[in-house]
Design a protein around this motif. Structure first.
Motif, PDB file in Angstrom:
ATOM      1  N   ILE A   1      52.860  23.223  37.441  1.00 27.39           N
ATOM      2  CA  ILE A   1      51.892  23.425  36.359  1.00 27.39           C
ATOM      3  C   ILE A   1      50.481  23.172  36.896  1.00 27.39           C
ATOM      4  N   PRO A   2      49.592  24.164  36.814  1.00 25.85           N
ATOM      5  CA  PRO A   2      48.242  23.972  37.372  1.00 25.85           C
ATOM      6  C   PRO A   2      47.379  23.086  36.477  1.00 25.85           C
ATOM      7  N   VAL A   3      46.664  22.168  37.100  1.00 26.78           N
ATOM      8  CA  VAL A   3      45.768  21.276  36.367  1.00 26.78           C
ATOM      9  C   VAL A   3      44.413  21.231  37.060  1.00 26.78           C
ATOM     10  N   VAL A   4      43.377  21.022  36.262  1.00 24.54           N
ATOM     11  CA  VAL A   4      42.012  20.832  36.762  1.00 24.54           C
ATOM     12  C   VAL A   4      41.707  19.350  36.667  1.00 24.54           C
ATOM     13  N   VAL A   5      41.245  18.759  37.768  1.00 22.26           N
ATOM     14  CA  VAL A   5      40.930  17.331  37.787  1.00 22.26           C
ATOM     15  C   VAL A   5      39.437  17.156  38.045  1.00 22.26           C
TER      16      VAL A   5
ATOM     17  N   ARG B   1      50.355  20.901  39.994  1.00 20.66           N
ATOM     18  CA  ARG B   1      49.546  21.288  41.153  1.00 20.66           C
ATOM     19  C   ARG B   1      48.069  21.218  40.761  1.00 20.66           C
ATOM     20  N   VAL B   2      47.271  20.561  41.578  1.00 14.39           N
ATOM     21  CA  VAL B   2      45.828  20.479  41.336  1.00 14.39           C
ATOM     22  C   VAL B   2      45.199  21.791  41.785  1.00 14.39           C
ATOM     23  N   SER B   3      44.684  22.561  40.824  1.00 17.80           N
ATOM     24  CA  SER B   3      44.079  23.855  41.157  1.00 17.80           C
ATOM     25  C   SER B   3      42.585  23.732  41.408  1.00 17.80           C
TER      26      SER B   3
ATOM     27  N   GLY C   1      42.512  25.018  22.557  1.00 18.49           N
ATOM     28  CA  GLY C   1      42.755  26.229  21.789  1.00 18.49           C
ATOM     29  C   GLY C   1      42.375  27.489  22.531  1.00 18.49           C
ATOM     30  N   VAL C   2      41.640  27.345  23.624  1.00 13.03           N
ATOM     31  CA  VAL C   2      41.224  28.491  24.438  1.00 13.03           C
ATOM     32  C   VAL C   2      41.576  28.187  25.885  1.00 13.03           C
ATOM     33  N   PRO C   3      42.485  28.950  26.502  1.00  5.34           N
ATOM     34  CA  PRO C   3      42.849  28.664  27.893  1.00  5.34           C
ATOM     35  C   PRO C   3      41.659  28.822  28.824  1.00  5.34           C
ATOM     36  N   SER C   4      41.575  27.934  29.807  1.00  8.34           N
ATOM     37  CA  SER C   4      40.459  27.976  30.762  1.00  8.34           C
ATOM     38  C   SER C   4      40.652  29.059  31.814  1.00  8.34           C
ATOM     39  N   GLY C   5      41.920  29.440  32.052  1.00  9.65           N
ATOM     40  CA  GLY C   5      42.196  30.392  33.114  1.00  9.65           C
ATOM     41  C   GLY C   5      42.265  29.741  34.482  1.00  9.65           C
ATOM     42  N   LEU C   6      41.963  28.450  34.547  1.00  8.81           N
ATOM     43  CA  LEU C   6      41.956  27.718  35.816  1.00  8.81           C
ATOM     44  C   LEU C   6      43.099  26.723  35.910  1.00  8.81           C
ATOM     45  N   GLY C   7      43.567  26.284  34.754  1.00  7.01           N
ATOM     46  CA  GLY C   7      44.663  25.327  34.717  1.00  7.01           C
ATOM     47  C   GLY C   7      45.168  25.176  33.301  1.00  7.01           C
ATOM     48  N   ASP C   8      46.458  24.865  33.155  1.00  3.18           N
ATOM     49  CA  ASP C   8      47.014  24.666  31.814  1.00  3.18           C
ATOM     50  C   ASP C   8      46.474  23.391  31.173  1.00  3.18           C
TER      51      ASP C   8
END
Length: 335
Positions: free
Chosen positions: A245-249, A272-274, A316-323
């Motif tokens: 699962i991609p995440v933004v940190v 996974r850190v994207s 409510g709005v996907p970032s497209g960079l991470g879930d």
């Protein structure tokens, strides 16, 4: 190292190595894929006994060489070559390539490669071509390009920057694991547990050598082939058949080591850190865990559980960079 056994054969010149590549490339490619008929033998990994993993890094003047070695009860040993030009996210440091990660201290290097592959690699060792030559000579030489090569010959080939170098690395791994040399802690310049990795490498005798599935992006960069990589990780490295699962940190506290610490908690749990970078400010007292959509909320709640702090909300709005986006606040402790 006067006690080393040397195979007395003439050192190949760069021209000879390059011509050999053309002569054996088709055979080598078929062998590395698992057989001349193009079929790819699968590791017989038991779901109850996943293989043990270690990252092997060889540092040399032209650049690092890497392979993830998997061995253990219930599985066919495998060595997965990780190309140095693959783009990746280095947790706590941002974007780079595998070659950049490999030059970091060993714990940071293995964290970045674990993040790239989507499977937790618990062990790492670093060596160089001189030490590697000693391993080759203890084995009495290794077969590469249809001839037995000594440690010095292998070292000279790996220390030259030329198109044959990557294939030489794969041939060396195949030859090494075919003979199953002895390893010791003196063969490594860095290690988290030199004794454990030495045993793992010896247990990897007979390992199948594969290459990480990639696609070409731009000049000098490769990117992972997502579907093929997930399959390889699941079947050869004991990982999950579900992509991470991609995440933004984002570091919102300003504390050092935040990105790396968060990654160490999340990657083994299937994340996974994207993206890993600083937040717009360092004045966040509370960690924010934001799910892109309602469907991502369970993942966000799992992140909160793993970190032990924070509040969960849904954008409510996907970032497209991470879930999931994590803004790490001052309530998070790295230790």
């Amino acid at each position: 190292m006067s006690g080393r056994h040397r195979v007395r054969r003439p050192v190949w010149t760069a021209a000879v190595w390059l011509s050999a590549v053309g002569a054996v490339a088709a055979i080598a490619a078929a062998t590395l894929m698992g057989g001349s008929n193009g079929e790819r033998p699968r590791a017989s990994t038991s779901p109850d006994v996943p293989p043990r993993l270690a990252l092997l890094i060889v540092r040399s003047a032209p650049g690092p060489l890497l392979a993830v070695v998997a061995a253990g009860t219930g599985s066919t040993p495998v060595a997965v070559v990780v190309p140095a030009t693959v783009a990746l996210t280095i947790p706590g440091q941002g974007d780079g390539r595998v070659m950049d990660a490999a030059e970091l201290p060993a714990p940071e290097a293995v964290l970045a490669i674990s993040n790239l592959l989507g499977v937790w690699i618990p062990h790492v060792v670093v060596t160089d071509t001189t030490r590697l030559a000693g391993v080759v000579d203890r084995a009495g030489g290794v077969e590469a390009f249809g001839s037995t090569q000594s440690g010095d010959q292998i070292a000279q080939a790996l220390d030259r920057s030329n198109p044959a170098r990557a294939l030489t690395w794969r041939q060396l791994l195949q030859g090494l694991f075919a003979v199953g040399p002895s390893w010791s802690s003196e063969d490594f310049s860095e290690a988290d547990d030199a004794g454990a990795v030495a045993v793992l490498l010896e247990e990897a005798q007979g390992a199948v050598v594969r290459s990480m599935p990639t696609e070409r992006a731009t000049a000098g960069y490769l990117v992972p082939d997502p579907a093929a990589l997930t399959l390889l990780v699941a079947e050869d490295l004991g990982g999950s058949s579900t992509p991470p699962i991609p995440v933004v940190v984002l570091n919102g506290s300003g504390a050092p080591g935040v990105g790396r610490s968060v990654a160490e908690r999340l990657i083994p749990a299937g994340f996974r850190v994207s993206i890993s970078e600083n937040a717009s400010s360092f004045d966040h007292d509370t960690t924010l865990v934001v799910a892109g959509t309602a469907a991502d909320q369970p993942a966000a709640e799992r992140v909160q559980e793993l970190l032990g702090v924070g509040t969960v909300s849904v954008a409510g709005v996907p970032s497209g960079l991470g879930d999931v986006t994590i803004v790490v606040g001052k309530d998070y402790q790295t230790e």
